[in-house]
Design an enzyme around this catalytic site. Structure first.
Site, PDB file in Angstrom:
ATOM      1  N   LYS A   1       0.813  -1.287  -0.094  1.00 10.01           N
ATOM      2  CA  LYS A   1       0.148   0.220   0.299  1.00 10.01           C
ATOM      3  C   LYS A   1       0.532   1.426  -0.221  1.00 10.01           C
ATOM      4  O   LYS A   1       0.579   2.412  -0.745  1.00 10.01           O
ATOM      5  CB  LYS A   1      -1.011   0.081   0.786  1.00 10.01           C
ATOM      6  CG  LYS A   1      -1.331   1.183   1.358  1.00 10.01           C
ATOM      7  CD  LYS A   1      -2.786   0.800   2.880  1.00 10.01           C
ATOM      8  CE  LYS A   1      -2.783   2.447   3.308  1.00 10.01           C
ATOM      9  NZ  LYS A   1      -4.160   2.792   2.443  1.00 10.01           N
TER      10      LYS A   1
ATOM     11  N   LYS B   1     -18.568  -5.795  -6.023  1.00  7.88           N
ATOM     12  CA  LYS B   1     -18.066  -6.795  -5.123  1.00  7.88           C
ATOM     13  C   LYS B   1     -17.479  -7.854  -5.596  1.00  7.88           C
ATOM     14  O   LYS B   1     -18.871  -8.942  -6.722  1.00  7.88           O
ATOM     15  CB  LYS B   1     -18.758  -6.608  -3.768  1.00  7.88           C
ATOM     16  CG  LYS B   1     -19.252  -5.596  -3.302  1.00  7.88           C
ATOM     17  CD  LYS B   1     -18.324  -5.516  -2.259  1.00  7.88           C
ATOM     18  CE  LYS B   1     -18.176  -3.813  -1.493  1.00  7.88           C
ATOM     19  NZ  LYS B   1     -19.235  -3.977  -0.535  1.00  7.88           N
TER      20      LYS B   1
ATOM     21  N   GLY C   1     -21.219  10.981   4.004  1.00  4.72           N
ATOM     22  CA  GLY C   1     -21.411  11.262   5.929  1.00  4.72           C
ATOM     23  C   GLY C   1     -19.948  11.688   6.017  1.00  4.72           C
ATOM     24  O   GLY C   1     -19.363  13.030   6.789  1.00  4.72           O
ATOM     25  N   SER C   2     -19.187  10.495   5.367  1.00  2.00           N
ATOM     26  CA  SER C   2     -17.409  10.984   6.003  1.00  2.00           C
ATOM     27  C   SER C   2     -16.495  12.227   4.832  1.00  2.00           C
ATOM     28  O   SER C   2     -17.303  11.788   3.577  1.00  2.00           O
ATOM     29  CB  SER C   2     -16.781   9.805   6.148  1.00  2.00           C
ATOM     30  OG  SER C   2     -16.340   9.381   4.622  1.00  2.00           O
TER      31      SER C   2
ATOM     32  N   GLU D   1     -17.089  12.527  10.452  1.00  2.00           N
ATOM     33  CA  GLU D   1     -16.797  11.624  10.782  1.00  2.00           C
ATOM     34  C   GLU D   1     -15.341  11.882  11.115  1.00  2.00           C
ATOM     35  O   GLU D   1     -14.795  10.608  11.537  1.00  2.00           O
ATOM     36  CB  GLU D   1     -17.698  10.325  10.248  1.00  2.00           C
ATOM     37  CG  GLU D   1     -19.122   9.760  10.185  1.00  2.00           C
ATOM     38  CD  GLU D   1     -18.934   9.478   9.034  1.00  2.00           C
ATOM     39  OE1 GLU D   1     -17.700   8.465   8.618  1.00  2.00           O
ATOM     40  OE2 GLU D   1     -20.667   9.554   8.501  1.00  2.00           O
TER      41      GLU D   1
ATOM     42  N   ASP E   1     -26.404   3.182   7.581  1.00  2.00           N
ATOM     43  CA  ASP E   1     -25.926   2.653   6.169  1.00  2.00           C
ATOM     44  C   ASP E   1     -25.827   0.875   6.592  1.00  2.00           C
ATOM     45  O   ASP E   1     -25.703   0.435   7.062  1.00  2.00           O
ATOM     46  CB  ASP E   1     -24.433   3.021   6.225  1.00  2.00           C
ATOM     47  CG  ASP E   1     -24.182   4.999   5.636  1.00  2.00           C
ATOM     48  OD1 ASP E   1     -24.999   5.578   5.598  1.00  2.00           O
ATOM     49  OD2 ASP E   1     -22.852   5.440   6.091  1.00  2.00           O
TER      50      ASP E   1
ATOM     51  N   CYS F   1     -23.152   0.692  -1.670  1.00  4.74           N
ATOM     52  CA  CYS F   1     -22.733   1.417  -3.103  1.00  4.74           C
ATOM     53  C   CYS F   1     -22.091   0.527  -3.502  1.00  4.74           C
ATOM     54  O   CYS F   1     -21.658  -0.696  -2.871  1.00  4.74           O
ATOM     55  CB  CYS F   1     -21.890   1.957  -2.377  1.00  4.74           C
ATOM     56  SG  CYS F   1     -20.307   1.797  -0.782  1.00  4.74           S
TER      57      CYS F   1
ATOM     58  N   HIS G   1     -13.994   6.893  -5.757  1.00  4.99           N
ATOM     59  CA  HIS G   1     -13.138   6.018  -5.496  1.00  4.99           C
ATOM     60  C   HIS G   1     -12.379   6.219  -6.804  1.00  4.99           C
ATOM     61  O   HIS G   1     -11.810   5.892  -6.850  1.00  4.99           O
ATOM     62  CB  HIS G   1     -13.326   4.638  -5.663  1.00  4.99           C
ATOM     63  CG  HIS G   1     -14.455   3.734  -4.665  1.00  4.99           C
ATOM     64  ND1 HIS G   1     -15.676   3.832  -4.557  1.00  4.99           N
ATOM     65  CD2 HIS G   1     -13.822   3.678  -3.809  1.00  4.99           C
ATOM     66  CE1 HIS G   1     -16.673   3.748  -3.317  1.00  4.99           C
ATOM     67  NE2 HIS G   1     -14.623   3.354  -2.585  1.00  4.99           N
TER      68      HIS G   1
END
Length: 774
Positions: free
Chosen positions: A27, A120, A447-448, A499, A614, A658, A709
Site C-alpha cells: 500500500k 464486489k 457522511g465521511s 466523522e 448505512d 454502494c 473512488h
C-alpha cells in the site's frame, strides 16, 4: 484414521495469500508511486520482495505447492483484463505508452478518463474492476506477468502453481462496454477468448508449470443451461489442447450444484472444491455423483473467509470421506487467504486465551499443513495439535463472553410491530417535508469527509498516550467546525459532521459495543490500496452507552441546517466483521439491530431530524444461490427496520448502499422502508435509477453523481448530465443529489472542488425544472 493412507501422500496447498505485507508495505509503495515519491523500479522491487517473502513463509510452513499469479498491484480481475488484452479503448493509448500508469488509470481513472466500474467479488467485501467488453472486442494474450512470477518462484527452488481467473467466470463478471446496444452478452465471446487462454497455458507450460489453477467461482452461483453448456465447452477446448499443463479447476464460496457434474466430466486433471459453510453440501453431492475417479481433488476444509480456528476432528472426518472419492486428495483452505488478516501473533491487545480461538492466514496455513500430515501419517502424528484444538474449542464454547442472558431475553421478546414504522410513508413524507423545508433536488453527502494526516496523527497520539482525551476531543471539534463551515459555504442542504472521530465505519462502533474484539494489525484488502481492519464479532452484543450523540449534537449546534446522524446498519456490521459462526446470522443481526435502535432513539432525542443508517453490504451478503436468498433478505430487512422504526414520522431515515449489483434486490431495498436511499450510480451511468423506476420504488433516492473512488474532479456539466439521467427515471420531488459514497479516502482539494461542482450542477438542473425559473 490412525494409519498412513495407501493412496498418494496428501499434500498441503493454498489458493492465494494476503498481498499487503506485514506492515502494508505494498500500500505504501503504490501510494508513494502515485504521489511521485516512489519510482516504478522501487515499486516493482517492493512487490518482488513481498511475493518472495510470501512464498518463503508458505514453503517454510510446509506448503508443498505455492500459488503464483495471485499477487496484484490492485486487483486480480484487472490483471486478467491485461492478460487477455481487453483494454478499454479510452485507456489503450495510456496503457501502450506506459503499462503501469495505464493499469492504474483503468483502476482509478484520470481527470480526463473514467475508470472501470468497481463492484464486489461475489459475496465478499473485496472489490474487483469490472471488465468492459463489446461485440468487437479482440482478445490478445499477454502472459508476461504470469510467466515472470512463475519463474520467480521456481528460481527459489519452489514447486509453484499459477492461479488464473477462469474464462467462464471472467466473462460472467464482465459487462457490456458503454454504448453497446442492449442484448449483448459477454459470454458470447467465449469462443474468441479460449484460444487466448490456451496460448497463456502453453506459455506457462513452457516456463515449467506442471499444474495451472483456473478459478471458476461464478459456477457456485445459479447458472442457466446455456451458461453450464458454455462451461462444458470451455473445458473441452482447454482440456483438449495438446501443449498445456495439467489443469486444476477451482470453485468456492458456495456449493457447485448443477455445475459439479459438468466439471467432473471435463477433461481436466483436478478440481478444487470448497467444503465449508454452505459449500459443505459439495461433500454429499460429490459422493452422489460417484466422486472424481482419475482426478486430483484439492479439498477446501479450512475456512478461508473467517478467522475462527478450524475444528480439526470435524475436518478430518470430511477428509476421510473424500479419500474414497478421488485418486488423490490434497488439503487447502476453502478459497484464497486474501480475505483474512496475515498473522495473529502481531495482536497484543487481545487476551491470549481469546487469541487462541483465532486463525489468520499464517495460522490457517499451519492448520492446512497439520490436516495434510494427519491424512498422510494418521492422527497419532498430530495428537498434540488435536488435544490443543479440543481445548481451545471448548474454551470458546463455554466462555461468558459468548452468551449474555439479558441480551438474549431482549432479542427473544421482539415482535413484528417493533420492526415497523408507526406511520405509512406518505404520511411520513409530508411530515418530513414540512419539518425540513428542503428544496427540490436537495444536496447532501454520504457522511465521511477526508481524514487528514493531522487527524490521524491525533488519533495515534491518543492511543499512544502522547495527548489526553481533552486535547483529542478539541482537535475533533475543530475538524467538525471546519467541515460544517465548508458545507454551508458550498451550499449543501443537509449537512454531516464529517466523522473525524471515526477510524472506520464498522470498527468505530464495534469498539463501543460489548461482544466485539478489535485488532491492531488485522488488515484486509477491500480494494486497491484500501485496507480495513474488520472487528471480530465474538459474543452477544449490547450498547453500554451512546456512541455518536455527543458529536452529532455538537455539529447541529453550529448550524441551522439539518445535520444527519450517521450510523452503520446491522447487516453491514455483520458483513464487515468476522462474524461468529456458533449461532445463526439472523440472531446476531437482531442483537446488533437492538443496540443500534437505542442509538437511533438517543440521536432523535438529541435533536437529529435526519438519521442515516448505512447498509452498503445488503447486496454483498446476498447468498449466491437463489434458494437461500428469501430467508436472508427476511432477517436482513427486519434487522434494518428494527434499528430504525422507533422514531417519529417527522424524523427522516436515510440509508446508503454502494458498489454492488442492486437490480436483483430492489424489492428488498423497498422492504427496508427507509425514507431516502443513496446509491452508487456514477460509474454505472445511473443504471440503479432505472432499476428503481422499473420496480416502482415509491420513496426518495439519491443515485450518486460523483465517483469518489477516483481522484478526478467531475465537472459541473458532467454531474448535471448524470442528474438529468436520474431525473429521467425518478421524479424531481423524490430525487436527491449526492456523491456515490463517503469521502474519507479523498483529499481535501478534490473534495472541495467536486462538491462545489455538485451543488452547482444541482442548482443548474433545479433552475431548469418546469415552473422553477432561476
Amino acid at each position: 484414521m490412525t494409519s498412513e493412507s495407501a493412496a498418494a501422500a496428501p499434500q498441503a496447498t493454498v489458493h492465494g495469500y494476503p498481498r499487503q505485507g506485514q506492515n502494508r508495505e505494498l500500500k505504501k509503495a503504490i501510494e508513494g508511486y502515485w504521489k511521485g515519491r516512489v519510482t516504478a523500479g522501487a515499486l516493482r522491487a517492493t512487490a518482488g520482495e513481498l511475493r518472495r517473502a510470501n512464498w518463503r513463509q508458505l514453503a517454510d510452513a510446509g506448503i508443498h505447492e505455492v500459488p503464483t499469479g495471485d499477487f496484484s498491484y490492485y486487483d486480480h480481475v484487472l490483471d486478467t483484463t491485461v492478460m487477455v488484452g481487453a483494454i478499454p479503448e479510452r485507456h489503450r493509448a495510456a496503457f501502450e505508452a506506459d503499462a503501469l500508469d495505464g493499469y492504474f488509470a483503468m483502476a482509478r481513472g484520470t481527470q480526463d478518463v473514467a475508470p472501470l466500474e468497481m463492484t464486489k467479488w461475489f459475496d465478499t467485501n473485496y472489490h474487483y474492476l469490472v471488465p468492459e467488453l463489446a461485440p468487437g472486442t479482440a482478445f490478445t494474450a499477454d502472459s508476461a506477468k504470469q510467466v515472470a512470477e512463475l519463474k520467480e518462484a521456481s528460481a527459489q527452488g519452489l514447486t509453484a502453481r499459477p492461479v488464473l481467473v477462469g474464462p467462464v467466470t471472467y466473462l460472467l463478471l464482465a459487462k457490456p462496454a458503454p454504448g453497446v446496444a442492449d442484448g449483448f452478452e459477454p459470454l458470447s465471446l467465449l469462443d474468441r477468448l479460449l484460444p487466448v487462454y490456451a496460448e497463456v497455458l502453453a506459455d506457462l507450460r513452457a516456463a515449467g508449470a506442471a499444474w495451472v489453477q483456473l478459478d471458476e467461482p461464478a459456477l457456485a452461483a445459479d447458472r442457466t443451461p446455456a451458461e453450464l453448456a458454455a462451461a462444458a465447452r470451455a473445458y473441452q477446448v482447454l482440456g483438449g489442447a495438446a501443449d498445456r499443463p495439467k489443469l486444476l479447476v477451482a470453485s468456492y464460496f458456495d456449493r457447485l450444484g448443477e455445475a459439479l457434474p459438468v466439471l467432473a466430466k471435463a477433461p481436466v486433471e483436478g478440481l478444487a472444491l470448497d467444503f465449508t459453510g454452505r459449500a459443505a453440501a459439495n461433500l454429499e453431492a460429490l459422493a452422489a455423483a460417484g466422486g472424481l475417479p482419475g482426478k486430483r481433488l484439492v479439498a477446501g476444509v479450512v475456512d478461508g473467509r473467517n478467522i475462527w480456528i478450524n475444528d480439526l476432528e470435524k475436518s478430518l472426518t470430511t477428509l476421510g470421506t473424500l479419500l474414497g472419492l478421488a485418486d488423490r486428495v490434497d488439503v487447502a483452505p476453502s478459497c484464497s487467504l486474501l480475505h483474512v488478516p496475515l498473522d495473529t501473533s502481531a495482536e497484543r491487545a487481545i487476551d491470549p486465551q481469546l487469541l487462541r480461538w483465532l486463525a489468520f492466514a499464517r495460522q490457517k496455513t499451519a492448520e492446512t499443513v497439520t490436516l495434510a500430515r494427519a491424512l498422510a501419517h494418521g492422527t497419532d502424528a498430530i495428537a498434540a495439535e488435536l488435544a490443543a484444538n479440543r481445548a481451545d474449542l471448548a474454551s470458546r464454547a463455554t466462555s461468558p463472553l459468548t452468551r449474555d442472558p439479558a441480551v438474549r431475553a431482549r432479542a427473544a421478546a421482539v415482535t413484528e410491530a417493533d420492526a415497523r414504522r408507526s406511520a405509512p410513508y406518505a404520511e411520513r413524507a409530508a411530515a418530513q417535508r414540512a419539518a425540513l423545508g428542503l428544496p427540490l433536488l436537495p444536496t447532501t453527502t454520504i457522511g465521511s469527509f477526508p481524514q487528514t494526516t493531522a487527524l490521524r496523527t491525533a488519533r495515534a497520539d491518543l492511543r499512544a498516550g502522547r495527548i489526553g482525551t481533552a486535547a483529542y476531543e478539541e482537535r475533533v471539534e475543530a475538524e467538525i467546525r471546519d467541515v460544517l463551515a465548508f458545507q454551508e459555504e458550498a451550499g449543501l442542504d443537509v449537512l454531516v459532521h464529517g466523522e473525524p472521530e471515526r477510524n472506520d465505519m464498522v470498527q468505530y462502533f464495534a469498539e463501543q459495543l460489548t461482544g466485539y474484539l478489535a485488532t491492531d494489525h488485522g488488515w484486509v484488502q477491500s480494494y486497491g490500496t484500501r485496507y480495513v481492519r474488520p472487528p471480530i464479532l465474538a459474543g452477544d452484543i449490547s450498547r453500554p452507552e451512546p456512541m455518536t450523540v455527543r458529536w452529532t449534537r455538537y455539529a447541529q449546534s453550529l448550524t441551522a441546517r439539518p445535520v444527519k446522524g450517521m450510523l452503520t446498519g446491522p447487516v453491514t456490521m455483520l458483513a464487515w466483521s468476522f462474524v461468529r459462526d456458533d449461532q445463526p446470522l439472523a440472531e446476531t443481526a437482531r442483537q446488533v439491530a437492538l443496540a443500534l435502535r437505542d442509538e437511533v432513539a438517543d440521536l432523535e432525542a438529541g435533536g437529529a431530524a435526519v438519521i442515516q443508517v448505512d447498509e452498503p453490504a445488503l447486496r454483498e451478503t446476498l447468498p449466491l444461490r437463489a434458494a437461500d436468498r428469501p430467508a436472508y433478505l427476511a432477517w436482513a430487512t427486519e434487522a434494518f427496520r428494527l434499528a430504525t422504526s422507533g422514531v417519529a414520522a417527522a424524523t427522516q431515515i436515510h440509508t446508503h448502499m454502494c458498489y454492488a449489483e442492486f437490480g436483483d434486490i430492489v424489492g428488498a431495498i423497498d422492504d427496508l422502508d427507509a425514507d431516502v436511499i443513496s446509491l452508487e450510480a456514477a460509474r454505472s451511468h445511473m443504471q440503479v435509477a432505472r432499476e428503481l423506476a422499473s420496480h416502482g420504488y415509491p420513496r426518495e433516492a439519491g443515485p450518486g453523481v460523483y465517483d469518489i473512488h477516483s481522484p478526478r474532479v467531475p465537472g459541473v456539466e458532467e454531474a448535471a448530465a448524470l442528474l438529468r439521467a436520474g431525473l429521467a427515471a425518478i421524479p424531481a420531488e423524490r430525487l436527491w443529489v449526492n456523491p456515490d459514497c463517503g469521502l474519507k479516502t479523498r483529499d481535501w482539494p478534490e473534495t472541495r472542488a467536486s462538491l462545489v461542482n455538485l451543488v452547482a450542477a444541482a442548482r443548474a438542473v433545479r433552475a431548469g425544472l418546469p415552473g422553477r425559473g432561476a
